[in-house]
Design a protein around this motif. Structure first.
Motif, PDB file in Angstrom:
ATOM      1  N   GLN A  97       4.536   2.282   1.287  1.00 34.88           N
ATOM      2  CA  GLN A  97       5.427   3.146   1.392  1.00 34.88           C
ATOM      3  C   GLN A  97       4.384   4.131   1.673  1.00 34.88           C
ATOM      4  O   GLN A  97       3.370   4.302   1.386  1.00 34.88           O
ATOM      5  CB  GLN A  97       6.255   2.952  -0.417  1.00 34.88           C
ATOM      6  N   HIS A  98       5.180   5.654   2.315  1.00 36.16           N
ATOM      7  CA  HIS A  98       4.700   6.263   2.280  1.00 36.16           C
ATOM      8  C   HIS A  98       5.408   7.435   1.819  1.00 36.16           C
ATOM      9  O   HIS A  98       6.620   7.670   1.430  1.00 36.16           O
ATOM     10  CB  HIS A  98       4.759   7.108   3.676  1.00 36.16           C
ATOM     11  N   ALA A  99       4.447   8.728   1.098  1.00 37.66           N
ATOM     12  CA  ALA A  99       4.820   9.925   0.247  1.00 37.66           C
ATOM     13  C   ALA A  99       4.254  11.349   0.794  1.00 37.66           C
ATOM     14  O   ALA A  99       3.203  10.490   0.621  1.00 37.66           O
ATOM     15  CB  ALA A  99       5.187   9.448  -1.318  1.00 37.66           C
ATOM     16  N   ASP A 100       4.966  12.567   0.806  1.00 41.85           N
ATOM     17  CA  ASP A 100       4.402  13.176   1.272  1.00 41.85           C
ATOM     18  C   ASP A 100       4.281  14.127   0.505  1.00 41.85           C
ATOM     19  O   ASP A 100       3.464  15.474   0.748  1.00 41.85           O
ATOM     20  CB  ASP A 100       4.929  13.654   2.725  1.00 41.85           C
ATOM     21  N   ARG A 101       4.288  13.771  -0.690  1.00 39.51           N
ATOM     22  CA  ARG A 101       4.028  14.404  -2.089  1.00 39.51           C
ATOM     23  C   ARG A 101       3.516  13.766  -3.480  1.00 39.51           C
ATOM     24  O   ARG A 101       4.543  13.398  -3.488  1.00 39.51           O
ATOM     25  CB  ARG A 101       5.077  15.509  -1.980  1.00 39.51           C
ATOM     26  N   VAL A 102       3.388  14.494  -4.148  1.00 36.57           N
ATOM     27  CA  VAL A 102       3.059  14.007  -5.731  1.00 36.57           C
ATOM     28  C   VAL A 102       3.603  13.427  -6.009  1.00 36.57           C
ATOM     29  O   VAL A 102       4.301  12.092  -6.980  1.00 36.57           O
ATOM     30  CB  VAL A 102       2.179  15.252  -6.249  1.00 36.57           C
ATOM     31  N   MET A 131       7.861   6.509  -6.206  1.00 40.48           N
ATOM     32  CA  MET A 131       7.625   5.582  -6.060  1.00 40.48           C
ATOM     33  C   MET A 131       6.967   4.342  -6.979  1.00 40.48           C
ATOM     34  O   MET A 131       7.485   2.998  -7.264  1.00 40.48           O
ATOM     35  CB  MET A 131       6.789   5.827  -4.372  1.00 40.48           C
ATOM     36  N   LEU A 132       5.827   4.725  -7.241  1.00 42.69           N
ATOM     37  CA  LEU A 132       5.430   3.997  -8.462  1.00 42.69           C
ATOM     38  C   LEU A 132       6.005   3.342  -9.314  1.00 42.69           C
ATOM     39  O   LEU A 132       5.782   2.699 -10.328  1.00 42.69           O
ATOM     40  CB  LEU A 132       3.944   4.812  -8.934  1.00 42.69           C
ATOM     41  N   THR A 133       7.412   4.268  -9.500  1.00 40.25           N
ATOM     42  CA  THR A 133       7.370   3.657 -11.017  1.00 40.25           C
ATOM     43  C   THR A 133       8.590   2.787 -10.567  1.00 40.25           C
ATOM     44  O   THR A 133       9.150   1.580 -11.362  1.00 40.25           O
ATOM     45  CB  THR A 133       8.579   4.541 -11.695  1.00 40.25           C
ATOM     46  N   ALA A 134       9.057   2.718  -8.512  1.00 37.85           N
ATOM     47  CA  ALA A 134      10.302   1.746  -8.369  1.00 37.85           C
ATOM     48  C   ALA A 134       9.804   0.755  -8.208  1.00 37.85           C
ATOM     49  O   ALA A 134      10.116  -0.396  -7.920  1.00 37.85           O
ATOM     50  CB  ALA A 134      10.471   2.639  -7.680  1.00 37.85           C
ATOM     51  N   ILE A 141       0.887  -1.623   0.088  1.00 35.89           N
ATOM     52  CA  ILE A 141      -0.093   0.507  -0.250  1.00 35.89           C
ATOM     53  C   ILE A 141       1.531   1.083  -0.201  1.00 35.89           C
ATOM     54  O   ILE A 141       2.006   1.239   1.185  1.00 35.89           O
ATOM     55  CB  ILE A 141      -0.829  -0.185   0.498  1.00 35.89           C
ATOM     56  N   LEU A 142       0.746   1.741  -1.100  1.00 36.85           N
ATOM     57  CA  LEU A 142       1.038   3.550  -0.521  1.00 36.85           C
ATOM     58  C   LEU A 142       0.375   4.279  -0.176  1.00 36.85           C
ATOM     59  O   LEU A 142      -1.135   4.576  -0.868  1.00 36.85           O
ATOM     60  CB  LEU A 142       1.130   3.438  -1.990  1.00 36.85           C
TER      61      LEU A 142
END
Length: 227
Positions: free
Chosen positions: A31-36, A42-45, A6-7
């Motif tokens: 995984q956590h992202a704080d910006r677009v 992360m989606l690409t990796a 889950i992202l």
């Protein structure tokens, strides 16, 4: 079974941390992202099975990011946002979002929504997402209840009641809260007497392992005898 990933795309560190700890405990990879921009990288990796997405982000908005995701793949997206206007909700769902949760929210509700979306999209939730209390086990994917390894036949209402108690294990739920949640879950009225009967029948079916405690004058709490 491969661990489901889950992202979380959320710029509020407190909310993100709470979600991450809770979902890690339930067996998901996080995984956590704080910006677009970070989320896109992360989606690409690496592959993801579901995205929890805030609407307002420092370098963009959830609306545009959801459109970006849906153009690339069929990864399910659940909005987590303070925007509770009907127009925003409809807009989010129309763009392809799979669900929409308004803040503030209960973590148990988020888990239920995640499991529902994963079932609809054909992605099984991790085995550790099963809920347990002593000898009692509830599998939300297969909607089955087991006690000491033996399946226990329960009605739809009894299942929902047990699910609520398990999702809030070791916490007292008032009769009023249970009645409201059971009514909301099915769209049917559940009165006070019906709740009493459902508790009684669950205890009979589960036997000594029921672990359902009566908190006199308040409600009920599910807790194993050895805790």
């Amino acid at each position: 079974m491969r661990q489901q990933q889950i992202l979380i795309v959320e710029d509020d560190e407190t909310i993100a941390f709470g979600l991450k700890v809770f979902l890690l405990q339930k067996g998901f990879g996080i995984q956590h992202a704080d910006r677009v921009s970070t989320a896109k990288n992360m989606l690409t990796a690496s592959p993801h099975d579901l995205i929890l997405l805030d609407w307002n982000l420092p370098d963009g908005n959830g609306y545009d990011f959801c459109s970006y995701v849906k153009q690339m793949s069929d990864i399910p997206v659940i909005f987590l946002t303070v925007r509770d206007d009907e127009h925003d909700i409809v807009q989010g769902l129309d763009m392809g979002a799979d669900d929409y949760i308004v803040k503030p929210f209960q973590l148990s509700v988020v888990l239920s929504r995640i499991q529902a979306v994963l079932r609809r999209t054909g992605i099984a939730a991790p085995a550790s997402a099963r809920l347990t209390c002593g000898a009692l086990l509830l599998d939300p994917v297969k909607t089955q209840v087991f006690c000491s390894g033996t399946e226990v036949p329960v009605t739809a209402g009894e299942y929902r009641l047990l699910l609520l108690l398990l999702q809030n294990k070791n916490q007292t739920l008032t009769r009023r809260v249970l009645l409201e949640k059971l009514w909301d879950a099915d769209g049917d009225f559940v009165n006070d007497n019906t709740l009493t009967v459902m508790i009684k029948r669950l205890r009979e079916k589960l036997g000594p392992s029921s672990s359902i405690k009566t908190i006199r004058g308040i409600g009920y709490r599910l807790e194993p005898d050895d805790e």
